[in-house]
Motif scaffolding. Structure first.
Motif, PDB file in Angstrom:
ATOM      1  N   GLY A  60       0.840  -0.936  -0.070  1.00 40.59           N
ATOM      2  CA  GLY A  60       0.220  -0.378  -0.275  1.00 40.59           C
ATOM      3  C   GLY A  60       1.024   1.430  -0.029  1.00 40.59           C
ATOM      4  O   GLY A  60       1.627   1.551   0.640  1.00 40.59           O
ATOM      5  N   LYS A 123      -3.197  -3.095   4.158  1.00 35.64           N
ATOM      6  CA  LYS A 123      -3.518  -2.077   3.985  1.00 35.64           C
ATOM      7  C   LYS A 123      -4.526  -1.543   4.176  1.00 35.64           C
ATOM      8  O   LYS A 123      -5.169  -0.166   4.390  1.00 35.64           O
ATOM      9  CB  LYS A 123      -2.576  -1.431   2.073  1.00 35.64           C
ATOM     10  N   HIS A 142      -4.909   7.150  -1.219  1.00 40.14           N
ATOM     11  CA  HIS A 142      -4.074   5.837  -1.733  1.00 40.14           C
ATOM     12  C   HIS A 142      -3.954   6.372  -3.093  1.00 40.14           C
ATOM     13  O   HIS A 142      -4.573   6.189  -3.756  1.00 40.14           O
ATOM     14  CB  HIS A 142      -5.588   4.780  -1.197  1.00 40.14           C
TER      15      HIS A 142
END
Length: 381
Positions: A60, A123, A142
């Motif tokens: 992530g 993540k 993200h």
């Protein structure tokens, strides 16, 4: 695994590239990922001697933006993030409110934001926790549209230099002049790259964040170099085990506190004095050597590797600990492992017994890393 289950797995940006190179794909962290190409042993030794390219795009990648983002992050990690200089990286731990480890992560101060790399398997939970704990004025992004490559090994710097990557800022060093735990923004032609001198093999090397649509172009250019070969998950795991580096979900989880995980270095002096991070009272009650158990390394007598889940037993055969990672060390040519044991058994050189499938196996507590780290550190003045 059924075809239905396979269809639910996500694909990496390099999925077809891995397959074209003969990568054997397996499920990992919700993705189909290459476990090996030529073989784990050969890939492991190549990385120790040359440079291996790992696709870690399942990880992530997160950005935090906003005034006081570093101080806000410090509410849930014990690292000294507010003192992190521009272009510097810090390893830290994401802690639950009771101090249990939810993940381990890297935090970079880019000068414009905080860039975080978290584990692939956790993540989405991490991001939900960040959003719940961080103030509303700190914006989380993200970076799902980015791939992440890790170029690792003693020839990584020489290989990367051949691509003629330029810093975005004229006063910033080229990648070869970065030191361990330093990072910066770069350009490869017209492709922007975020490059850090870091990794999880114990070797010198880099992690490279790249827009997903350019990931294959970069991977192919690197693997066209004599120094570089693609390397799979199998060798990544054996390399990090030799380096004594814990894997989240195996060597630590929410039921483990930082001192138990033998990660005292992640509890910075300033933050210990402030004692205002998640679970600080419970975590610091164990610091520095007051935990009841500890993650340790093991040398195994004989040639048979011991695996995760094997029990550490006392003289009466009662389970008192457990192996969390284990395997054969290609570099040392013998089996090694990590385990949690009572503090009374944690001293280097202590003889202990591990029981695997009903068979007792003699082991010796060993210092970690098993193989010395080869990081490109800044010389001490």
């Amino acid at each position: 695994m059924s075809d239905d289950k396979t269809e639910t797995l996500k694909k990496l940006p390099l999925d077809s590239w891995h397959r074209s190179l003969g990568g054997r794909m397996v499920p990992f962290a919700g993705y189909e990922m290459p476990v090996q190409y030529e073989g784990v042993m050969a890939e492991h030794l190549w990385t120790r001697e040359n440079a291996g390219l790992f696709d870690v795009s399942h990880m992530g990648q997160v950005q935090l933006v906003g005034d006081g983002a570093a101080e806000a992050l410090e509410a849930i990690v014990p690292g000294n993030i507010s003192a992190l200089g521009v272009g510097k990286i810090r390893y830290t731990l994401l802690l639950a409110q009771d101090g249990g480890i939810l993940d381990d992560l890297m935090v970079t101060n880019t000068g414009r934001n905080l860039y975080l790399v978290v584990n692939g398997a956790t993540k989405h939970d991490d991001i939900a926790y960040f959003k719940a704990q961080l103030p509303s004025h700190v914006t989380l992004s993200h970076l799902e549209g980015h791939g992440l490559l890790a170029l690792q090994g003693p020839k990584a710097a020489a290989a990367l230099a051949k691509l003629e990557i330029s810093p975005m800022q004229p006063d910033w060093p080229v990648p070869a002049d970065l030191y361990f735990m330093e990072a910066g923004p770069f350009m490869w032609g017209d492709i922007p790259l975020g490059i850090s001198r870091s990794g999880y093999t114990g070797e010198d090397g880099y992690e490279i964040s790249v827009p997903a649509e350019h990931t294959e172009t970069l991977a192919a250019a690197l693997c066209a170099l004599d120094e570089v070969k693609p390397i799979g998950l199998g060798a990544r795991d054996s390399l990090r085990l030799e380096a004594g580096l814990p894997l989240y979900g195996h060597d630590m989880d929410a039921g483990v506190l930082p001192v138990e995980a033998n990660l005292n270095f992640a509890l910075s002096k300033a933050r210990r004095e402030e004692a205002n991070f998640a679970g600080a009272e419970r975590v610091l009650a164990q610091y520095p050597r007051k935990a009841e158990k500890k993650r340790i390394g093991l040398f195994i007598n004989g040639r048979q590797p011991i695996r995760e889940g094997a029990s550490v037993v006392d003289a009466d055969g009662n389970a008192v600990g457990a192996v969390t990672s284990g395997g054969f060390s290609p570099t040392l040519q013998k089996p090694i492992a990590m385990a949690y044991v009572p503090m009374a058994l944690a001293e280097t050189g202590t003889e202990i017994i591990v029981e695997q499938r009903g068979k007792p196996i003699a082991c010796t507590v060993a210092d970690m890393p098993f193989v010395p780290h080869n990081y490109h550190r800044k010389p001490k003045l």
